[in-house]
Scaffold this active site. Structure first.
Site, PDB file in Angstrom:
ATOM      1  N   LEU A  15       0.822  -1.220   0.000  1.00 32.20           N
ATOM      2  CA  LEU A  15       0.000   0.000   0.000  1.00 32.20           C
ATOM      3  C   LEU A  15       0.853   1.266   0.000  1.00 32.20           C
ATOM      4  CD1 LEU A  15      -2.861  -1.112   2.425  1.00 32.20           C
ATOM      5  CD2 LEU A  15      -3.024  -0.711  -0.046  1.00 32.20           C
ATOM      6  N   MET A  18       1.503   4.095  -5.047  1.00 35.10           N
ATOM      7  CA  MET A  18       0.858   3.519  -6.234  1.00 35.10           C
ATOM      8  C   MET A  18      -0.150   2.436  -5.844  1.00 35.10           C
ATOM      9  SD  MET A  18       1.919   4.925  -9.061  1.00 35.10           S
ATOM     10  CE  MET A  18       1.761   3.765 -10.408  1.00 35.10           C
ATOM     11  N   ASN A  37      -0.469  -4.944   3.700  1.00 33.90           N
ATOM     12  CA  ASN A  37       0.807  -4.231   3.651  1.00 33.90           C
ATOM     13  C   ASN A  37       1.737  -4.827   4.703  1.00 33.90           C
ATOM     14  OD1 ASN A  37       2.148  -1.823   2.383  1.00 33.90           O
ATOM     15  ND2 ASN A  37       2.479  -1.367   4.550  1.00 33.90           N
ATOM     16  N   SER A 131       1.343   2.457 -16.003  1.00 33.77           N
ATOM     17  CA  SER A 131       1.891   3.808 -16.121  1.00 33.77           C
ATOM     18  C   SER A 131       0.844   4.860 -15.819  1.00 33.77           C
ATOM     19  CB  SER A 131       2.436   4.045 -17.519  1.00 33.77           C
ATOM     20  OG  SER A 131       2.874   5.400 -17.623  1.00 33.77           O
ATOM     21  N   LYS A 185       6.698  -1.698 -20.942  1.00 33.12           N
ATOM     22  CA  LYS A 185       6.719  -0.602 -19.951  1.00 33.12           C
ATOM     23  C   LYS A 185       8.119   0.014 -19.865  1.00 33.12           C
ATOM     24  CE  LYS A 185       5.464   2.304 -16.838  1.00 33.12           C
ATOM     25  NZ  LYS A 185       6.232   2.511 -15.702  1.00 33.12           N
ATOM     26  N   HIS A 188       8.481   2.194 -22.767  1.00 30.48           N
ATOM     27  CA  HIS A 188       7.668   3.389 -22.456  1.00 30.48           C
ATOM     28  C   HIS A 188       8.497   4.375 -21.632  1.00 30.48           C
ATOM     29  CE1 HIS A 188       5.315   5.650 -19.495  1.00 30.48           C
ATOM     30  NE2 HIS A 188       4.332   5.699 -20.372  1.00 30.48           N
ATOM     31  N   ASN A 189       9.153   3.850 -20.607  1.00 24.82           N
ATOM     32  CA  ASN A 189       9.932   4.732 -19.740  1.00 24.82           C
ATOM     33  C   ASN A 189      11.140   5.316 -20.467  1.00 24.82           C
ATOM     34  OD1 ASN A 189       8.062   3.916 -17.854  1.00 24.82           O
ATOM     35  ND2 ASN A 189       9.548   3.823 -16.201  1.00 24.82           N
ATOM     36  N   GLU A 192       9.818   8.040 -22.309  1.00 23.38           N
ATOM     37  CA  GLU A 192       9.528   9.085 -21.304  1.00 23.38           C
ATOM     38  C   GLU A 192      10.795   9.897 -20.989  1.00 23.38           C
ATOM     39  OE1 GLU A 192       7.385   7.617 -17.718  1.00 23.38           O
ATOM     40  OE2 GLU A 192       9.022   8.456 -16.555  1.00 23.38           O
ATOM     41  N   TYR A 193      11.897   9.195 -20.765  1.00 25.08           N
ATOM     42  CA  TYR A 193      13.164   9.884 -20.469  1.00 25.08           C
ATOM     43  C   TYR A 193      13.549  10.809 -21.627  1.00 25.08           C
ATOM     44  CZ  TYR A 193      14.925   7.225 -16.347  1.00 25.08           C
ATOM     45  OH  TYR A 193      15.131   6.696 -15.094  1.00 25.08           O
TER      46      TYR A 193
HETATM   47  C1  6PG Z   1       5.008   5.884 -15.218  1.00 20.62           C
HETATM   48  C2  6PG Z   1       6.369   6.331 -14.829  1.00 20.62           C
HETATM   49  C3  6PG Z   1       6.706   5.753 -13.500  1.00 20.62           C
HETATM   50  C4  6PG Z   1       7.895   6.419 -12.837  1.00 20.62           C
HETATM   51  C5  6PG Z   1       9.183   5.751 -13.201  1.00 20.62           C
HETATM   52  C6  6PG Z   1      10.267   6.627 -13.734  1.00 20.62           C
HETATM   53  O1  6PG Z   1       4.921   5.391 -16.336  1.00 20.62           O
HETATM   54  O2  6PG Z   1       4.088   6.056 -14.453  1.00 20.62           O
HETATM   55  O3  6PG Z   1       7.321   5.929 -15.764  1.00 20.62           O
HETATM   56  O4  6PG Z   1       6.828   4.392 -13.661  1.00 20.62           O
HETATM   57  O5  6PG Z   1       7.880   7.760 -12.997  1.00 20.62           O
HETATM   58  O6  6PG Z   1       9.552   5.156 -12.008  1.00 20.62           O
HETATM   59  O7  6PG Z   1      11.035   7.062 -12.699  1.00 20.62           O
HETATM   60  P1  6PG Z   1      12.521   7.565 -12.751  1.00 20.62           P
HETATM   61  O8  6PG Z   1      12.488   8.863 -13.502  1.00 20.62           O
HETATM   62  O9  6PG Z   1      12.803   7.746 -11.306  1.00 20.62           O
HETATM   63  O10 6PG Z   1      13.384   6.538 -13.375  1.00 20.62           O
END
Ligand code: 6PG
Length: 471
Positions: A15, A18, A37, A131, A185, A188-189, A192-193
Protein backbone atom coordinates in the site's frame (compact mmCIF):
# COMPACT_ATOMS: atom_id res chain seq x y z
CA UNK A 1 -11.61 -13.28 15.64
CA UNK A 2 -14.27 -14.42 13.18
CA UNK A 3 -13.10 -16.56 10.30
CA UNK A 4 -12.49 -14.45 7.20
CA UNK A 5 -15.08 -14.82 4.47
CA UNK A 6 -13.51 -15.28 1.06
CA UNK A 7 -15.43 -12.48 -0.54
CA UNK A 8 -12.84 -10.26 -2.22
CA UNK A 9 -12.63 -10.27 -6.04
CA UNK A 10 -8.96 -9.44 -6.03
CA UNK A 11 -6.12 -8.75 -3.60
CA UNK A 12 -3.56 -6.00 -3.55
CA UNK A 13 -0.31 -6.31 -1.64
CA UNK A 14 1.77 -3.19 -1.03
CA UNK A 15 0.00 0.00 0.00
CA UNK A 16 2.66 2.50 -1.03
CA UNK A 17 1.59 5.50 -3.08
CA UNK A 18 0.86 3.52 -6.23
CA UNK A 19 -0.63 0.49 -4.49
CA UNK A 20 -2.99 2.57 -2.35
CA UNK A 21 -4.16 4.55 -5.39
CA UNK A 22 -4.72 1.37 -7.39
CA UNK A 23 -6.68 -0.26 -4.56
CA UNK A 24 -9.01 2.75 -4.33
CA UNK A 25 -9.45 2.69 -8.10
CA UNK A 26 -10.40 -1.01 -7.97
CA UNK A 27 -12.89 -0.42 -5.15
CA UNK A 28 -14.37 2.56 -6.95
CA UNK A 29 -15.06 0.41 -10.01
CA UNK A 30 -17.26 -1.83 -7.88
CA UNK A 31 -14.87 -4.67 -7.06
CA UNK A 32 -14.14 -5.84 -3.57
CA UNK A 33 -10.43 -5.66 -2.91
CA UNK A 34 -8.50 -7.27 -0.08
CA UNK A 35 -5.44 -5.26 0.93
CA UNK A 36 -2.31 -6.15 2.80
CA UNK A 37 0.81 -4.23 3.65
CA UNK A 38 4.02 -5.33 5.34
CA UNK A 39 3.35 -2.83 8.11
CA UNK A 40 -0.21 -3.19 9.39
CA UNK A 41 -0.51 0.41 10.61
CA UNK A 42 -0.35 1.60 7.01
CA UNK A 43 -3.22 -0.75 6.15
CA UNK A 44 -5.26 0.70 9.03
CA UNK A 45 -4.57 4.27 7.93
CA UNK A 46 -5.42 3.39 4.34
CA UNK A 47 -8.82 1.99 5.28
CA UNK A 48 -9.50 4.89 7.65
CA UNK A 49 -8.84 7.35 4.80
CA UNK A 50 -10.81 5.40 2.18
CA UNK A 51 -14.15 7.01 3.04
CA UNK A 52 -17.17 5.37 1.44
CA UNK A 53 -14.92 3.06 -0.59
CA UNK A 54 -13.91 1.30 2.63
CA UNK A 55 -17.02 -0.88 2.35
CA UNK A 56 -15.44 -2.62 -0.65
CA UNK A 57 -12.02 -2.90 0.98
CA UNK A 58 -11.10 -5.88 3.11
CA UNK A 59 -8.05 -5.07 5.25
CA UNK A 60 -5.89 -8.04 6.15
CA UNK A 61 -3.54 -7.91 9.13
CA UNK A 62 -1.34 -10.73 7.82
CA UNK A 63 -0.74 -12.73 4.68
CA UNK A 64 -2.82 -15.72 5.77
CA UNK A 65 -5.84 -13.50 6.40
CA UNK A 66 -5.19 -11.75 3.09
CA UNK A 67 -5.25 -14.99 1.13
CA UNK A 68 -8.25 -16.25 3.10
CA UNK A 69 -10.19 -13.12 2.16
CA UNK A 70 -9.89 -13.86 -1.58
CA UNK A 71 -12.46 -15.78 -3.60
CA UNK A 72 -10.76 -18.73 -5.32
CA UNK A 73 -9.25 -19.01 -7.82
CA UNK A 74 -7.45 -16.08 -6.27
CA UNK A 75 -5.86 -13.13 -8.00
CA UNK A 76 -3.33 -10.95 -6.18
CA UNK A 77 -1.73 -7.77 -7.47
CA UNK A 78 1.73 -7.03 -6.07
CA UNK A 79 2.56 -3.33 -6.03
CA UNK A 80 6.03 -3.50 -4.54
CA UNK A 81 9.46 -2.09 -5.34
CA UNK A 82 11.07 -3.94 -8.25
CA UNK A 83 13.73 -6.50 -7.41
CA UNK A 84 14.14 -8.82 -4.43
CA UNK A 85 10.92 -7.69 -2.76
CA UNK A 86 8.92 -9.38 -5.54
CA UNK A 87 10.77 -12.69 -5.20
CA UNK A 88 10.42 -12.55 -1.41
CA UNK A 89 6.70 -11.87 -1.65
CA UNK A 90 6.14 -14.66 -4.15
CA UNK A 91 8.04 -17.05 -1.88
CA UNK A 92 5.95 -15.98 1.11
CA UNK A 93 2.71 -16.46 -0.83
CA UNK A 94 3.68 -19.80 -2.39
CA UNK A 95 2.66 -22.03 0.57
CA UNK A 96 -0.64 -20.20 0.89
CA UNK A 97 -1.74 -20.32 -2.75
CA UNK A 98 -3.00 -23.02 -5.10
CA UNK A 99 -1.64 -23.75 -8.56
CA UNK A 100 -4.60 -22.09 -10.24
CA UNK A 101 -4.25 -18.87 -8.26
CA UNK A 102 -2.73 -15.89 -9.99
CA UNK A 103 -0.11 -13.37 -8.90
CA UNK A 104 0.22 -10.15 -10.89
CA UNK A 105 3.39 -8.10 -10.56
CA UNK A 106 2.29 -4.54 -11.35
CA UNK A 107 5.56 -2.84 -10.43
CA UNK A 108 8.34 -1.57 -12.67
CA UNK A 109 10.09 -4.93 -12.84
CA UNK A 110 12.90 -5.76 -15.19
CA UNK A 111 11.35 -7.96 -17.89
CA UNK A 112 14.19 -10.48 -17.51
CA UNK A 113 13.11 -11.02 -13.90
CA UNK A 114 9.53 -11.40 -15.11
CA UNK A 115 10.60 -13.99 -17.69
CA UNK A 116 12.38 -15.92 -14.97
CA UNK A 117 9.50 -15.66 -12.48
CA UNK A 118 6.96 -16.72 -15.10
CA UNK A 119 9.02 -19.86 -15.61
CA UNK A 120 9.24 -20.89 -11.95
CA UNK A 121 6.13 -19.55 -10.23
CA UNK A 122 4.10 -22.37 -8.63
CA UNK A 123 0.94 -20.40 -9.48
CA UNK A 124 -0.20 -18.37 -12.47
CA UNK A 125 1.90 -15.26 -12.99
CA UNK A 126 1.43 -12.05 -14.94
CA UNK A 127 3.82 -9.11 -15.26
CA UNK A 128 1.97 -5.93 -16.05
CA UNK A 129 3.37 -2.48 -16.74
CA UNK A 130 1.30 0.23 -15.10
CA UNK A 131 1.89 3.81 -16.12
CA UNK A 132 0.44 7.12 -15.06
CA UNK A 133 1.95 7.86 -11.69
CA UNK A 134 -0.26 8.20 -8.63
CA UNK A 135 -3.06 10.05 -10.42
CA UNK A 136 -3.08 7.45 -13.16
CA UNK A 137 -3.21 4.58 -10.68
CA UNK A 138 -6.07 6.29 -8.84
CA UNK A 139 -8.19 7.36 -11.80
CA UNK A 140 -7.07 5.26 -14.76
CA UNK A 141 -3.59 4.07 -15.68
CA UNK A 142 -2.38 2.61 -18.94
CA UNK A 143 -1.84 -1.13 -18.47
CA UNK A 144 0.58 -3.25 -20.50
CA UNK A 145 -0.04 -6.94 -19.90
CA UNK A 146 2.39 -9.84 -20.18
CA UNK A 147 2.09 -13.53 -19.33
CA UNK A 148 -0.17 -16.34 -20.39
CA UNK A 149 -3.16 -15.09 -22.32
CA UNK A 150 -5.59 -17.25 -20.32
CA UNK A 151 -4.35 -15.63 -17.10
CA UNK A 152 -4.77 -12.17 -18.57
CA UNK A 153 -8.30 -13.03 -19.71
CA UNK A 154 -9.20 -13.99 -16.15
CA UNK A 155 -8.37 -10.59 -14.69
CA UNK A 156 -9.03 -8.49 -17.81
CA UNK A 157 -12.47 -7.38 -16.53
CA UNK A 158 -10.86 -5.78 -13.46
CA UNK A 159 -7.82 -4.40 -15.31
CA UNK A 160 -9.95 -2.97 -18.14
CA UNK A 161 -12.37 -1.41 -15.65
CA UNK A 162 -9.63 0.42 -13.76
CA UNK A 163 -7.67 1.49 -16.86
CA UNK A 164 -7.76 4.90 -18.51
CA UNK A 165 -10.11 5.25 -21.47
CA UNK A 166 -9.44 6.78 -24.84
CA UNK A 167 -12.71 7.62 -26.56
CA UNK A 168 -14.32 4.87 -24.52
CA UNK A 169 -11.70 2.19 -25.28
CA UNK A 170 -9.82 0.91 -22.20
CA UNK A 171 -6.08 1.50 -22.27
CA UNK A 172 -5.26 -2.02 -21.14
CA UNK A 173 -4.12 -4.84 -23.37
CA UNK A 174 -2.38 -8.16 -23.30
CA UNK A 175 0.81 -7.68 -25.31
CA UNK A 176 2.59 -11.02 -25.16
CA UNK A 177 4.02 -13.88 -23.15
CA UNK A 178 6.04 -13.72 -19.92
CA UNK A 179 7.97 -10.43 -19.67
CA UNK A 180 6.40 -8.75 -22.72
CA UNK A 181 4.31 -6.32 -20.67
CA UNK A 182 7.23 -5.24 -18.51
CA UNK A 183 9.43 -4.96 -21.59
CA UNK A 184 6.93 -2.59 -23.20
CA UNK A 185 6.72 -0.60 -19.95
CA UNK A 186 10.50 -0.30 -19.94
CA UNK A 187 10.50 1.07 -23.48
CA UNK A 188 7.67 3.39 -22.46
CA UNK A 189 9.93 4.73 -19.74
CA UNK A 190 12.84 5.07 -22.17
CA UNK A 191 10.64 7.20 -24.42
CA UNK A 192 9.53 9.08 -21.30
CA UNK A 193 13.16 9.88 -20.47
CA UNK A 194 13.90 11.03 -24.04
CA UNK A 195 10.77 13.15 -24.31
CA UNK A 196 11.36 14.77 -20.90
CA UNK A 197 14.98 15.49 -21.83
CA UNK A 198 14.01 17.10 -25.13
CA UNK A 199 11.43 19.28 -23.37
CA UNK A 200 14.09 20.25 -20.82
CA UNK A 201 16.50 21.12 -23.64
CA UNK A 202 13.95 23.35 -25.32
CA UNK A 203 13.28 24.93 -21.91
CA UNK A 204 17.04 25.59 -21.67
CA UNK A 205 17.09 27.22 -25.11
CA UNK A 206 14.26 29.54 -24.02
CA UNK A 207 15.75 30.25 -20.58
CA UNK A 208 19.43 30.61 -21.43
CA UNK A 209 19.38 31.21 -25.18
CA UNK A 210 16.46 33.62 -25.27
CA UNK A 211 16.50 34.97 -21.71
CA UNK A 212 12.89 34.04 -21.05
CA UNK A 213 11.45 33.80 -17.54
CA UNK A 214 9.80 30.63 -16.28
CA UNK A 215 6.28 32.15 -16.43
CA UNK A 216 6.89 33.22 -20.04
CA UNK A 217 8.09 29.71 -20.85
CA UNK A 218 4.98 28.33 -19.14
CA UNK A 219 2.85 30.38 -21.53
CA UNK A 220 4.69 28.91 -24.51
CA UNK A 221 4.28 25.33 -23.25
CA UNK A 222 0.64 26.04 -22.59
CA UNK A 223 0.14 27.27 -26.15
CA UNK A 224 1.99 24.27 -27.55
CA UNK A 225 -0.34 22.06 -25.61
CA UNK A 226 -3.17 23.04 -27.94
CA UNK A 227 -1.25 21.99 -31.06
CA UNK A 228 0.54 18.91 -32.39
CA UNK A 229 2.62 18.71 -29.20
CA UNK A 230 -0.45 18.23 -27.01
CA UNK A 231 0.66 15.74 -24.39
CA UNK A 232 0.74 15.11 -20.69
CA UNK A 233 4.43 16.00 -20.42
CA UNK A 234 3.99 19.37 -22.17
CA UNK A 235 0.91 20.05 -20.05
CA UNK A 236 2.72 19.42 -16.77
CA UNK A 237 5.75 21.37 -18.00
CA UNK A 238 3.46 24.38 -18.47
CA UNK A 239 2.01 23.81 -15.01
CA UNK A 240 5.30 23.49 -13.14
CA UNK A 241 6.90 26.41 -14.99
CA UNK A 242 4.06 28.69 -13.87
CA UNK A 243 4.43 27.95 -10.15
CA UNK A 244 5.90 30.56 -7.79
CA UNK A 245 7.98 29.46 -4.80
CA UNK A 246 6.23 30.46 -1.58
CA UNK A 247 9.53 30.98 0.26
CA UNK A 248 11.49 33.14 -2.17
CA UNK A 249 8.76 34.50 -4.42
CA UNK A 250 10.82 33.29 -7.40
CA UNK A 251 9.58 30.86 -10.03
CA UNK A 252 9.76 27.45 -8.37
CA UNK A 253 11.77 26.05 -11.29
CA UNK A 254 14.52 28.55 -10.47
CA UNK A 255 15.00 27.15 -6.97
CA UNK A 256 15.01 23.45 -7.90
CA UNK A 257 18.44 21.78 -8.06
CA UNK A 258 19.37 20.77 -11.61
CA UNK A 259 20.19 17.13 -10.82
CA UNK A 260 17.66 14.56 -12.04
CA UNK A 261 17.00 11.31 -10.21
CA UNK A 262 16.38 7.99 -11.89
CA UNK A 263 15.26 4.57 -10.78
CA UNK A 264 16.76 2.67 -13.68
CA UNK A 265 14.13 1.96 -16.31
CA UNK A 266 15.69 4.42 -18.78
CA UNK A 267 19.03 2.71 -18.30
CA UNK A 268 17.39 -0.70 -18.82
CA UNK A 269 15.96 0.54 -22.12
CA UNK A 270 19.43 1.51 -23.30
CA UNK A 271 20.98 -1.76 -22.11
CA UNK A 272 18.30 -3.86 -23.79
CA UNK A 273 18.56 -1.81 -26.97
CA UNK A 274 22.26 -2.64 -27.09
CA UNK A 275 21.52 -6.35 -26.62
CA UNK A 276 19.00 -6.15 -29.46
CA UNK A 277 21.23 -4.12 -31.76
CA UNK A 278 18.47 -1.51 -31.83
CA UNK A 279 19.31 2.18 -32.05
CA UNK A 280 17.72 4.41 -29.39
CA UNK A 281 20.20 7.29 -29.32
CA UNK A 282 17.63 9.79 -28.00
CA UNK A 283 17.11 7.58 -24.94
CA UNK A 284 20.87 7.08 -24.58
CA UNK A 285 21.37 10.84 -24.66
CA UNK A 286 18.62 11.33 -22.09
CA UNK A 287 20.07 8.77 -19.68
CA UNK A 288 23.57 10.23 -20.11
CA UNK A 289 22.16 13.72 -19.52
CA UNK A 290 20.57 12.56 -16.24
CA UNK A 291 23.87 10.99 -15.22
CA UNK A 292 25.72 14.21 -15.99
CA UNK A 293 23.05 16.29 -14.29
CA UNK A 294 23.96 14.58 -11.03
CA UNK A 295 27.63 15.63 -11.36
CA UNK A 296 27.03 19.20 -10.27
CA UNK A 297 30.39 19.87 -8.64
CA UNK A 298 32.23 18.62 -11.70
CA UNK A 299 30.10 20.81 -13.98
CA UNK A 300 30.79 23.81 -11.77
CA UNK A 301 34.53 23.11 -12.06
CA UNK A 302 34.13 22.86 -15.83
CA UNK A 303 32.46 26.24 -15.94
CA UNK A 304 35.28 27.73 -13.87
CA UNK A 305 37.90 26.25 -16.15
CA UNK A 306 36.35 26.86 -19.55
CA UNK A 307 33.98 29.69 -18.76
CA UNK A 308 30.25 29.54 -19.26
CA UNK A 309 29.20 29.12 -22.86
CA UNK A 310 28.03 32.36 -24.50
CA UNK A 311 24.54 30.86 -24.21
CA UNK A 312 22.55 33.69 -25.80
CA UNK A 313 21.47 32.63 -29.27
CA UNK A 314 23.07 34.64 -32.05
CA UNK A 315 21.43 36.54 -34.88
CA UNK A 316 19.22 34.46 -37.05
CA UNK A 317 18.38 32.33 -34.02
CA UNK A 318 15.25 30.21 -34.24
CA UNK A 319 12.01 31.73 -33.00
CA UNK A 320 9.43 30.05 -30.77
CA UNK A 321 7.58 28.59 -33.75
CA UNK A 322 10.81 26.94 -34.93
CA UNK A 323 11.42 25.60 -31.44
CA UNK A 324 7.97 24.04 -31.54
CA UNK A 325 8.81 22.37 -34.86
CA UNK A 326 12.08 21.09 -33.39
CA UNK A 327 10.24 19.50 -30.50
CA UNK A 328 7.64 17.98 -32.82
CA UNK A 329 10.44 16.35 -34.83
CA UNK A 330 12.25 15.27 -31.68
CA UNK A 331 9.12 13.75 -30.19
CA UNK A 332 8.39 11.76 -33.34
CA UNK A 333 11.95 10.43 -33.18
CA UNK A 334 11.64 9.37 -29.52
CA UNK A 335 8.62 7.25 -30.32
CA UNK A 336 10.02 6.00 -33.64
CA UNK A 337 13.14 4.72 -31.89
CA UNK A 338 11.07 3.09 -29.16
CA UNK A 339 8.73 1.33 -31.58
CA UNK A 340 11.67 0.13 -33.70
CA UNK A 341 13.23 -1.29 -30.53
CA UNK A 342 10.01 -3.15 -29.72
CA UNK A 343 9.91 -4.53 -33.26
CA UNK A 344 13.46 -5.82 -32.75
CA UNK A 345 12.48 -7.38 -29.42
CA UNK A 346 9.46 -9.08 -30.97
CA UNK A 347 11.78 -10.71 -33.52
CA UNK A 348 14.40 -11.64 -30.94
CA UNK A 349 12.09 -12.99 -28.23
CA UNK A 350 9.44 -14.51 -30.45
CA UNK A 351 6.75 -12.21 -29.12
CA UNK A 352 4.00 -11.01 -31.42
CA UNK A 353 4.14 -7.52 -29.90
CA UNK A 354 1.11 -5.73 -31.36
CA UNK A 355 2.71 -2.34 -32.02
CA UNK A 356 -0.52 -0.60 -33.03
CA UNK A 357 -2.23 -1.85 -29.84
CA UNK A 358 0.71 -0.58 -27.81
CA UNK A 359 0.27 2.88 -29.35
CA UNK A 360 -3.45 2.65 -28.55
CA UNK A 361 -2.84 1.64 -24.94
CA UNK A 362 -0.51 4.66 -24.59
CA UNK A 363 -3.10 7.16 -25.86
CA UNK A 364 -4.46 7.81 -22.36
CA UNK A 365 -3.43 7.22 -18.78
CA UNK A 366 0.32 6.89 -19.21
CA UNK A 367 3.06 9.47 -18.80
CA UNK A 368 3.89 9.59 -22.53
CA UNK A 369 0.28 9.99 -23.66
CA UNK A 370 0.11 12.51 -26.46
CA UNK A 371 -2.05 13.59 -29.34
CA UNK A 372 0.43 12.03 -31.76
CA UNK A 373 -0.17 8.51 -30.50
CA UNK A 374 -3.51 8.17 -32.23
CA UNK A 375 -1.86 8.85 -35.60
CA UNK A 376 0.96 6.51 -34.64
CA UNK A 377 -1.55 3.75 -33.89
CA UNK A 378 -3.07 4.30 -37.34
CA UNK A 379 0.35 4.29 -39.05
CA UNK A 380 1.39 1.12 -37.23
CA UNK A 381 -1.94 -0.58 -38.00
CA UNK A 382 -1.28 0.17 -41.68
CA UNK A 383 2.25 -1.28 -41.62
CA UNK A 384 4.04 -2.14 -38.41
CA UNK A 385 7.20 -3.31 -40.16
CA UNK A 386 8.09 0.18 -41.38
CA UNK A 387 9.86 2.70 -39.18
CA UNK A 388 7.39 5.34 -38.04
CA UNK A 389 9.34 8.14 -39.69
CA UNK A 390 8.65 6.52 -43.06
CA UNK A 391 4.89 6.42 -42.52
CA UNK A 392 3.45 9.09 -44.86
CA UNK A 393 1.74 11.06 -42.06
CA UNK A 394 5.00 11.38 -40.12
CA UNK A 395 7.29 11.74 -43.13
CA UNK A 396 5.18 14.76 -44.12
CA UNK A 397 5.49 16.31 -40.68
CA UNK A 398 9.22 15.68 -40.59
CA UNK A 399 9.77 17.53 -43.86
CA UNK A 400 8.89 20.75 -42.04
CA UNK A 401 9.68 19.88 -38.46
CA UNK A 402 13.05 18.34 -39.36
CA UNK A 403 14.24 21.69 -40.70
CA UNK A 404 13.20 23.30 -37.41
CA UNK A 405 15.13 20.70 -35.47
CA UNK A 406 18.23 21.31 -37.60
CA UNK A 407 18.03 25.04 -37.07
CA UNK A 408 17.61 24.69 -33.28
CA UNK A 409 20.44 22.16 -32.93
CA UNK A 410 22.77 24.30 -35.07
CA UNK A 411 21.97 27.52 -33.20
CA UNK A 412 22.34 25.74 -29.84
CA UNK A 413 25.71 24.31 -30.84
CA UNK A 414 26.91 27.77 -31.83
CA UNK A 415 25.77 29.19 -28.50
CA UNK A 416 27.18 26.33 -26.44
CA UNK A 417 23.77 25.25 -25.21
CA UNK A 418 23.72 21.50 -24.61
CA UNK A 419 20.87 19.81 -26.48
CA UNK A 420 22.12 16.20 -26.53
CA UNK A 421 18.79 14.45 -27.09
CA UNK A 422 17.64 16.81 -29.82
CA UNK A 423 21.06 16.60 -31.49
CA UNK A 424 21.12 12.82 -31.30
CA UNK A 425 17.59 12.70 -32.71
CA UNK A 426 18.71 14.82 -35.63
CA UNK A 427 21.81 12.70 -36.24
CA UNK A 428 19.67 9.55 -36.12
CA UNK A 429 17.26 11.04 -38.62
CA UNK A 430 20.06 12.16 -40.92
CA UNK A 431 21.51 8.67 -40.73
CA UNK A 432 18.11 7.20 -41.58
CA UNK A 433 18.00 9.32 -44.73
CA UNK A 434 21.56 8.65 -45.89
CA UNK A 435 21.64 5.80 -48.39
CA UNK A 436 25.43 5.80 -48.71
CA UNK A 437 26.95 6.13 -45.25
CA UNK A 438 30.53 6.01 -44.05
CA UNK A 439 30.78 2.53 -42.56
CA UNK A 440 32.72 1.49 -45.67
CA UNK A 441 35.73 3.14 -44.02
CA UNK A 442 35.08 1.26 -40.79
CA UNK A 443 34.92 -2.00 -42.74
CA UNK A 444 38.24 -1.17 -44.40
CA UNK A 445 39.80 -0.36 -41.02
CA UNK A 446 38.47 -3.61 -39.55
CA UNK A 447 39.82 -5.55 -42.45
CA UNK A 448 43.15 -3.77 -42.17
CA UNK A 449 43.74 -4.54 -38.52
CA UNK A 450 41.80 -7.75 -38.14
CA UNK A 451 41.21 -9.26 -41.59
CA UNK A 452 37.48 -9.15 -40.86
CA UNK A 453 36.60 -8.95 -44.55
CA UNK A 454 34.20 -6.64 -46.35
CA UNK A 455 31.52 -6.85 -48.99
CA UNK A 456 32.06 -5.19 -52.38
CA UNK A 457 29.49 -2.71 -53.57
CA UNK A 458 29.95 -3.56 -57.25
CA UNK A 459 29.81 -7.37 -57.14
CA UNK A 460 28.02 -7.95 -53.81
CA UNK A 461 30.75 -10.45 -52.89
CA UNK A 462 31.48 -10.81 -49.18
CA UNK A 463 34.63 -11.93 -47.40
CA UNK A 464 36.83 -9.65 -49.45
CA UNK A 465 40.16 -8.27 -48.26
CA UNK A 466 42.07 -5.13 -49.22
CA UNK A 467 45.59 -5.07 -50.64
CA UNK A 468 46.99 -3.90 -47.32
CA UNK A 469 50.38 -5.28 -48.14
CA UNK A 470 51.14 -7.14 -44.94
CA UNK A 471 49.13 -10.36 -45.27
C1 6PG B 1 5.01 5.88 -15.22
C2 6PG B 1 6.37 6.33 -14.83
C3 6PG B 1 6.71 5.75 -13.50
C4 6PG B 1 7.89 6.42 -12.84
C5 6PG B 1 9.18 5.75 -13.20
C6 6PG B 1 10.27 6.63 -13.73
O1 6PG B 1 4.92 5.39 -16.34
O2 6PG B 1 4.09 6.06 -14.45
O3 6PG B 1 7.32 5.93 -15.76
O4 6PG B 1 6.83 4.39 -13.66
O5 6PG B 1 7.88 7.76 -13.00
O6 6PG B 1 9.55 5.16 -12.01
O7 6PG B 1 11.03 7.06 -12.70
P1 6PG B 1 12.52 7.57 -12.75
O8 6PG B 1 12.49 8.86 -13.50
O9 6PG B 1 12.80 7.75 -11.31
O10 6PG B 1 13.38 6.54 -13.38
Amino acid sequence: MTKAVARADIGLAGLGTMGAALALNIAEKGFTVAVWNRTADRTDRFVADAGALAQRIVPAPDLAAFVAALRPPRAIILMLPAGDAIDAQMAALAPLLDADDLVIDAGNSNFRDTNRRAGVAPFGFLGIGVSGGEQGARHGPSIMGGGERRHWDRVAPVLSAIAARYEGAPCAAWLGEAGAGHFVKTVHNGIEYADMQMIAEVYGVMRDGMGMTAPAIATVFDRWNSGPLRSYLIEISATVAAVTDAVTGKPLLDVIVDAAGQKGTGRWTVIEAQHLGAAVPAVEAAVAARNLSARRAERARGQQLFGAAPARLDDGAPDIATLEQALIAGKIMCYAQGFAMMAAAAREFGWALPLADIARVWRAGCIIRSAMLNDMAAALAEDSSRNLVFAPAFADRLRTAGAGLRSVVAASARAGLPVPALASGLAWFDTMRTARGTANLIQAQRDFFGLHGFERLDTGQGGQHGPWGYA
